[in-house]
Write an enzyme that holds these catalytic residues in place. Structure first.
Site, PDB file in Angstrom:
ATOM      1  N   LYS A  13       0.831  -1.212   0.000  1.00 35.65           N
ATOM      2  CA  LYS A  13       0.000   0.000   0.000  1.00 35.65           C
ATOM      3  C   LYS A  13       0.866   1.263   0.000  1.00 35.65           C
ATOM      4  CE  LYS A  13      -2.179  -0.956   3.886  1.00 35.65           C
ATOM      5  NZ  LYS A  13      -1.530  -2.222   4.276  1.00 35.65           N
ATOM      6  N   ARG A  88      -9.350   0.789   8.980  1.00 37.16           N
ATOM      7  CA  ARG A  88      -8.835  -0.547   9.307  1.00 37.16           C
ATOM      8  C   ARG A  88      -9.884  -1.393  10.024  1.00 37.16           C
ATOM      9  NH1 ARG A  88      -3.016   0.313   8.911  1.00 37.16           N
ATOM     10  NH2 ARG A  88      -1.846  -1.324   9.893  1.00 37.16           N
ATOM     11  N   ARG A 127      11.905  -6.397   5.244  1.00 37.45           N
ATOM     12  CA  ARG A 127      11.689  -4.968   5.029  1.00 37.45           C
ATOM     13  C   ARG A 127      12.490  -4.149   6.049  1.00 37.45           C
ATOM     14  NH1 ARG A 127       5.682  -2.477   4.349  1.00 37.45           N
ATOM     15  NH2 ARG A 127       5.417  -2.622   6.581  1.00 37.45           N
ATOM     16  N   ARG A 162      11.545  -2.334  11.841  1.00 38.46           N
ATOM     17  CA  ARG A 162      10.532  -1.801  12.758  1.00 38.46           C
ATOM     18  C   ARG A 162      10.313  -2.764  13.918  1.00 38.46           C
ATOM     19  NH1 ARG A 162       5.588  -0.160   8.855  1.00 38.46           N
ATOM     20  NH2 ARG A 162       4.461  -1.116  10.571  1.00 38.46           N
ATOM     21  N   ARG A 173      -0.108  -9.189  13.533  1.00 39.68           N
ATOM     22  CA  ARG A 173      -0.682  -8.152  12.654  1.00 39.68           C
ATOM     23  C   ARG A 173      -1.496  -8.781  11.531  1.00 39.68           C
ATOM     24  NH1 ARG A 173       4.321  -5.066  10.816  1.00 39.68           N
ATOM     25  NH2 ARG A 173       2.949  -3.737   9.599  1.00 39.68           N
TER      26      ARG A 173
HETATM   27  P1  AMP Z   1       1.082   0.365   9.362  1.00 38.47           P
HETATM   28  O1  AMP Z   1       2.333   1.134   9.164  1.00 38.47           O
HETATM   29  O2  AMP Z   1      -0.050   0.857   8.505  1.00 38.47           O
HETATM   30  O3  AMP Z   1       1.283  -1.127   9.240  1.00 38.47           O
HETATM   31  O4  AMP Z   1       0.601   0.646  10.873  1.00 38.47           O
HETATM   32  C1  AMP Z   1       1.436   0.309  11.967  1.00 38.47           C
HETATM   33  C2  AMP Z   1       0.593   0.195  13.221  1.00 38.47           C
HETATM   34  O5  AMP Z   1      -0.061   1.450  13.487  1.00 38.47           O
HETATM   35  C3  AMP Z   1      -0.542  -0.819  13.151  1.00 38.47           C
HETATM   36  O6  AMP Z   1      -0.115  -2.149  13.439  1.00 38.47           O
HETATM   37  C4  AMP Z   1      -1.481  -0.265  14.239  1.00 38.47           C
HETATM   38  O7  AMP Z   1      -0.984  -0.541  15.528  1.00 38.47           O
HETATM   39  C5  AMP Z   1      -1.364   1.238  14.026  1.00 38.47           C
HETATM   40  N1  AMP Z   1      -2.363   1.739  13.042  1.00 38.47           N
HETATM   41  C6  AMP Z   1      -2.104   2.304  11.828  1.00 38.47           C
HETATM   42  N2  AMP Z   1      -3.248   2.669  11.215  1.00 38.47           N
HETATM   43  C7  AMP Z   1      -4.256   2.328  12.059  1.00 38.47           C
HETATM   44  C8  AMP Z   1      -5.677   2.429  11.989  1.00 38.47           C
HETATM   45  N3  AMP Z   1      -6.304   2.956  10.915  1.00 38.47           N
HETATM   46  N4  AMP Z   1      -6.395   1.964  13.045  1.00 38.47           N
HETATM   47  C9  AMP Z   1      -5.795   1.443  14.132  1.00 38.47           C
HETATM   48  N5  AMP Z   1      -4.462   1.301  14.251  1.00 38.47           N
HETATM   49  C10 AMP Z   1      -3.685   1.742  13.230  1.00 38.47           C
END
Ligand code: AMP
Length: 215
Positions: A13, A88, A127, A162, A173
């Site tokens: 994404k 999400r 990554r 990360r 996740r």
């Molecule tokens: P990402 O970089 O999009 O994988 O997001 C990393 C982490 O941020 C996720 O595993 C969640 O803990 C939190 N997060 C990001 N976007 C959301 C969202 N829309 N709703 C809830 N938690 C989020």
């Protein structure tokens, strides 16, 4: 363009969003990037979100909705936006629908990037991300390493793994994605906004999006 990018962590994404910003000046809005920035800056939002993120859990809907309500009204969103990592959950999608109606904004589509689980696991464990929260450039130790090992090509900051990209957190996740986020595919199908792209290359995803936007 005004798009939602759906897909499991590691589906691409972020990469697709960054490439789309080059096309027409639409901005990438990554809730993950915003939250990591807040954690690093030690803001109250960051303090609240940190433990959820480390475990690979979603942060509470209310926190995210507060961020998005403000972000979508910033002037740079006028040209368009690419939502990367939001919504999400079904409550987030419901709230987004209400918010967009109030702001008189119409989405073009929700793009579901569908990538096999094994490809995702390989990608996430290899990554690496730039530790500078203003940059957050993405690398891959196998397929796209930085020119100088461990150093970001773009800003010179250290490139790191990360904290939520350990094997245990990744698996959690992906389970969270399946239980909480995958139902959005049906949600946007009902809204008649969904397209699904089965492609592991970002270029192929972009080509399909361009084609559908032109249709
Ligand atoms: P990402 O970089 O999009 O994988 O997001 C990393 C982490 O941020 C996720 O595993 C969640 O803990 C939190 N997060 C990001 N976007 C959301 C969202 N829309 N709703 C809830 N938690 C989020």
């Amino acid at each position: 363009m005004k798009l939602i990018l759906l897909g499991a962590p590691g589906a691409g994404k972020g990469t697709v969003a960054k490439m789309l910003t080059q096309l027409d000046g639409s901005v990438q809005i990554s809730t993950g990037d915003i939250l990591r920035g807040a954690v690093q800056a030690g803001t109250p939002l960051g303090k609240e979100a940190e433990a959820f993120m480390k475990r690979g859990d979603l942060v509470p809907d209310q926190l995210i909705l507060g961020i998005m309500e403000n972000r979508l009204q910033e002037p740079d969103c006028k040209k368009g936006f690419l939502l990367d990592g939001f919504p999400r959950t079904i409550p987030q999608a419901d709230a987004l629908k209400v918010l967009l109606a109030r702001l008189n904004i119409k989405l073009d589509m929700a793009v579901n990037i569908d990538v096999p689980r094994q490809v995702i696991l390989d990608r996430l464990t290899t990554r690496r991300t730039c530790s500078n929260t203003k940059c957050q450039a993405i690398y891959n130790v196998k397929s796209m390493p930085p020119k100088k090992t461990g150093i970001c090509d773009k800003c010179g900051s250290p490139v790191v793994q990360r904290e939520d990209e350990t094997e245990a957190a990744i698996s959690h996740r992906l389970d969270t994605y399946n239980s909480k986020t995958a139902p959005l595919i049906g949600f946007y199908e009902k809204e008649d906004l969904l397209i699904t792209v089965n492609a592991t290359s970002s270029e192929a995803v972009i080509a399909t999006i361009k084609q559908r936007l032109a249709a």
